[in-house]
Design a protein around this motif. Sequence first.
Motif, mmCIF file in Angstrom:
data_model
loop_
_atom_site.group_PDB
_atom_site.id
_atom_site.type_symbol
_atom_site.label_atom_id
_atom_site.label_comp_id
_atom_site.label_asym_id
_atom_site.label_seq_id
_atom_site.Cartn_x
_atom_site.Cartn_y
_atom_site.Cartn_z
ATOM 1 N N VAL A 4 35.671 47.229 40.834
ATOM 2 C CA VAL A 4 36.768 46.681 41.014
ATOM 3 C C VAL A 4 37.198 47.048 42.396
ATOM 4 O O VAL A 4 37.682 48.163 42.753
ATOM 5 C CB VAL A 4 37.880 46.872 40.074
ATOM 6 N N HIS A 5 37.189 46.039 43.414
ATOM 7 C CA HIS A 5 37.555 46.147 44.892
ATOM 8 C C HIS A 5 39.005 45.923 45.102
ATOM 9 O O HIS A 5 39.581 45.004 44.710
ATOM 10 C CB HIS A 5 36.767 45.378 45.614
ATOM 11 N N MET B 147 37.117 50.521 43.578
ATOM 12 C CA MET B 147 36.467 51.056 44.733
ATOM 13 C C MET B 147 37.610 50.434 45.655
ATOM 14 O O MET B 147 38.319 49.594 45.565
ATOM 15 C CB MET B 147 35.372 50.468 45.009
ATOM 16 N N GLY B 148 37.623 51.108 46.927
ATOM 17 C CA GLY B 148 38.443 50.632 48.077
ATOM 18 C C GLY B 148 38.699 51.808 49.063
ATOM 19 O O GLY B 148 38.372 52.999 48.847
ATOM 20 N N VAL B 149 39.104 51.526 50.163
ATOM 21 C CA VAL B 149 39.724 52.403 51.333
ATOM 22 C C VAL B 149 40.353 53.381 50.522
ATOM 23 O O VAL B 149 41.467 53.178 49.518
ATOM 24 C CB VAL B 149 40.052 51.697 52.328
ATOM 25 N N ALA B 150 40.949 54.346 51.448
ATOM 26 C CA ALA B 150 41.832 55.632 50.956
ATOM 27 C C ALA B 150 43.123 54.823 50.908
ATOM 28 O O ALA B 150 43.467 54.293 51.678
ATOM 29 C CB ALA B 150 41.760 56.795 51.653
ATOM 30 N N GLY B 151 43.952 55.398 49.957
ATOM 31 C CA GLY B 151 45.348 54.774 49.730
ATOM 32 C C GLY B 151 45.354 53.484 49.038
ATOM 33 O O GLY B 151 46.595 52.953 49.188
ATOM 34 N N CYS B 152 44.386 52.721 48.929
ATOM 35 C CA CYS B 152 44.458 51.402 47.901
ATOM 36 C C CYS B 152 44.941 51.476 46.754
ATOM 37 O O CYS B 152 45.262 50.516 46.052
ATOM 38 C CB CYS B 152 43.217 50.708 48.160
ATOM 39 N N THR C 141 37.123 41.172 43.157
ATOM 40 C CA THR C 141 38.233 41.912 44.307
ATOM 41 C C THR C 141 39.518 41.450 43.908
ATOM 42 O O THR C 141 39.887 40.276 43.304
ATOM 43 C CB THR C 141 37.985 41.221 45.456
ATOM 44 N N VAL C 142 40.667 42.443 43.898
ATOM 45 C CA VAL C 142 41.943 42.373 43.334
ATOM 46 C C VAL C 142 42.810 42.728 44.714
ATOM 47 O O VAL C 142 42.799 43.664 45.019
ATOM 48 C CB VAL C 142 42.178 43.131 42.050
#
Length: 158
Positions: A93-94, A1-6, A137-138
């Motif tokens: 998984v962030h 999971m995470g923002v676009a482009g991560c 979170t990674v």
Amino acid sequence: MGVAGCGKSAVGAALAARLGASYLDGDDLHPPANIDKMRRGEPLSDDDRRPWLTLVGERLAKPHGILILGCSALKRRYRDHIRSTAGAPVVFVHLSGTRDLIAARMAARAGHFMPPSLIDSQFDALEPPAADENAMTVDIDAPVEAVVDRIAASLQKP
């Protein structure tokens, strides 16, 4: 999971290969109207996301083996909806990075529907996972294989 482009797609596919799992890009579950809206530079609303998040949870509810699914899941209520729809334990998984790093990655990629102009709306919506969520979170400021190493090591811990 995470923002676009991560790096959800690159990291997710590499992690799936490492674990002998299947990988599914959550972007493939978006209805055409959502893709069109983002392509126009318009952020999705919670109402836009709800049917998509339901599809994500439904796919997680019936995997054949381990399924790694790349999905922004930016807000806790989105993750809660995915968990309740999946009806089974889901580990998030962030993939976390700075706005500057994400902007550089988005500027370098070609052919994706999500324009760099939506970066701020992604960070504005982001609610990092809380301590009581089944999540880790990674930091993504490393090569993909190093990020995958960190995730795989964390997943093996009790």
